[in-house]
Write a protein that holds these residues in place. Structure first.
Motif, short mmCIF file in Angstrom:
data_model
loop_
_atom_site.label_atom_id
_atom_site.label_comp_id
_atom_site.label_asym_id
_atom_site.label_seq_id
_atom_site.Cartn_x
_atom_site.Cartn_y
_atom_site.Cartn_z
N GLN A 127 -32.78 2.94 9.71
CA GLN A 127 -33.68 2.99 8.56
C GLN A 127 -34.93 3.78 8.92
O GLN A 127 -35.46 3.67 10.03
N ARG A 128 -35.44 4.55 7.96
CA ARG A 128 -36.63 5.36 8.23
C ARG A 128 -37.89 4.52 8.02
O ARG A 128 -38.00 3.78 7.06
N LEU A 129 -38.84 4.64 8.96
CA LEU A 129 -40.13 3.95 8.87
C LEU A 129 -41.24 4.98 8.81
O LEU A 129 -41.45 5.73 9.75
N HIS A 130 -41.96 5.01 7.68
CA HIS A 130 -43.11 5.90 7.52
C HIS A 130 -44.35 5.18 8.04
O HIS A 130 -44.79 4.17 7.46
N LYS A 153 -53.58 8.01 23.70
CA LYS A 153 -52.46 7.12 23.97
C LYS A 153 -51.32 7.29 22.96
O LYS A 153 -50.35 6.53 22.99
N LEU A 154 -51.41 8.26 22.07
CA LEU A 154 -50.39 8.42 21.04
C LEU A 154 -48.98 8.55 21.61
O LEU A 154 -48.05 7.90 21.11
N PRO A 155 -48.73 9.36 22.65
CA PRO A 155 -47.37 9.47 23.18
C PRO A 155 -46.83 8.13 23.67
O PRO A 155 -45.66 7.78 23.42
N GLU A 156 -47.68 7.35 24.38
CA GLU A 156 -47.24 6.05 24.88
C GLU A 156 -46.95 5.08 23.74
O GLU A 156 -45.97 4.31 23.79
N ILE A 157 -47.78 5.12 22.69
CA ILE A 157 -47.58 4.22 21.55
C ILE A 157 -46.28 4.53 20.83
O ILE A 157 -45.48 3.63 20.52
N ILE A 158 -46.02 5.82 20.58
CA ILE A 158 -44.79 6.20 19.90
C ILE A 158 -43.57 5.86 20.76
O ILE A 158 -42.55 5.38 20.25
N ALA A 159 -43.67 6.08 22.06
CA ALA A 159 -42.55 5.76 22.95
C ALA A 159 -42.24 4.26 22.92
O ALA A 159 -41.07 3.86 22.88
N GLU A 160 -43.29 3.45 22.91
CA GLU A 160 -43.06 2.00 22.88
C GLU A 160 -42.50 1.55 21.53
O GLU A 160 -41.64 0.68 21.48
N LEU A 161 -42.99 2.15 20.45
CA LEU A 161 -42.45 1.81 19.14
C LEU A 161 -40.98 2.20 19.04
O LEU A 161 -40.18 1.47 18.43
N HIS A 194 -34.87 1.75 13.63
CA HIS A 194 -35.65 2.60 12.73
C HIS A 194 -35.75 4.04 13.25
O HIS A 194 -35.75 4.27 14.46
N ARG A 195 -35.83 4.96 12.30
CA ARG A 195 -36.17 6.35 12.59
C ARG A 195 -37.64 6.54 12.20
O ARG A 195 -37.99 6.41 11.03
N LEU A 196 -38.49 6.80 13.18
CA LEU A 196 -39.92 6.89 12.92
C LEU A 196 -40.29 8.22 12.28
O LEU A 196 -39.82 9.28 12.69
N HIS A 197 -41.14 8.13 11.26
CA HIS A 197 -41.79 9.31 10.67
C HIS A 197 -43.29 9.02 10.75
O HIS A 197 -43.81 8.23 9.98
N VAL A 198 -43.98 9.64 11.72
CA VAL A 198 -45.37 9.31 12.02
C VAL A 198 -46.29 10.42 11.51
O VAL A 198 -46.04 11.61 11.73
N SER A 199 -47.36 10.01 10.81
CA SER A 199 -48.40 10.94 10.37
C SER A 199 -49.73 10.48 10.95
O SER A 199 -50.05 9.29 10.89
#
Length: 279
Positions: free
Chosen positions: A92-95, A106-114, A121-126
């Protein structure tokens, strides 16, 4: 009610997410007029206007804002069923919207942990400004947003607090009495408004030395010695220092990052924990 065609739903969601018939058409391989026709067909089937159009903007109506989540859910369900039938990715996609200040370096670490915590989920991050992200969340464009609590008008789930500091490179020297060289984001940034308001209240003149479009740009400018920036302490570059006491700059308050979500509680908990562990 007539059947809701997936092509019509996809056209509506893309227009809602891009605020543009032209960009939606580019993403779907269709002309602007074809997208407009699809939206009209969908509105006819739903019995009301989904979008408010003007020469300069495209906005969701109240019906459109309410229907957007349902449209996304219908598309996700359709795609998951189709993907399972073919053995493809059925997640499922998560916006998710994230304030630039909330993530920082810390954005790379946060996205990796999520990604680890939410494998379904398939992450779509803005990444953007808090007030704009929260506005789009209310309009139904995001399933969850992590924003600065001081920038929105209602309380959310507190993820963490941090202290604001006046940051400058270790080699930087400011001759007090001259205008303070300010390094900050664009004028729409609430943190910039807080910093300039504090300086004005303290009777300290300032001038723009650097205006950036993101926290990383501000960090680079501060490290390069262009001036002084108001930053969350965790976002202060390692080659910089807090010069608030040194230059007798006005005190700054703590800042609070909060989560707003319409996702199920397990997803909200995963987002909170990912930020708390990395910030």
């Amino acid at each position: 009610m007539s059947n809701l065609d997936m092509d019509l739903l996809r056209a509506f969601v893309h227009v809602a997410e891009t605020s543009s018939f032209t960009r939606a058409g580019q993403m779907l391989g269709a002309s602007q007029s074809a997208i407009s026709l699809k939206i009209r067909k969908l509105e006819d089937r739903l019995g009301g206007a989904l979008l408010s159009r003007s020469p300069r903007s495209v906005r969701l109506t109240n019906l459109g804002a309410r229907f957007l989540t349902d449209a996304r859910n219908l598309i996700d369900l359709h795609d998951r069923v189709a993907m399972r039938a073919t053995g493809a990715d059925a997640r499922q996609r998560l916006h998710l919207g994230i304030s630039d200040h909330a993530a920082g370096i810390k954005l790379p670490e946060i996205i990796a942990e999520l990604t680890r915590r939410l494998p379904e989920h398939r992450l779509h991050v803005s990444v953007g400004l808090s007030d704009e992200l929260y506005r789009d969340f209310k309009a139904g464009l995001f399933g969850a947003v992590m924003v600065r609590g001081e920038d929105v008008d209602v309380p959310g789930q507190t993820a963490f607090e941090d202290t604001l500091v006046w940051a400058a490179s270790r080699s930087f020297a400011w001759a007090t009495g001259r205008s303070l060289p300010l390094v900050a984001l664009a004028h729409s940034c609430a943190l910039r408004r807080l910093a300039t308001g504090a300086l004005k209240d303290a009777g300290i003149e300032y001038e723009d030395a650097f205006t950036g479009t993101g926290v990383s740009a501000v960090q680079a400018a501060v490290s390069a010695g262009l001036g002084i920036a108001c930053l969350d302490r965790r976002n202060m570059p390692q080659d910089c220092r807090d010069v608030g006491s040194l230059y007798q700059l006005p005190g700054l308050p703590k800042t609070r990052m909060v989560l707003f979500t319409r996702e199920r509680s397990a997803v909200g908990s995963a987002i909170l924990e990912a930020f708390q562990r990395n910030c």
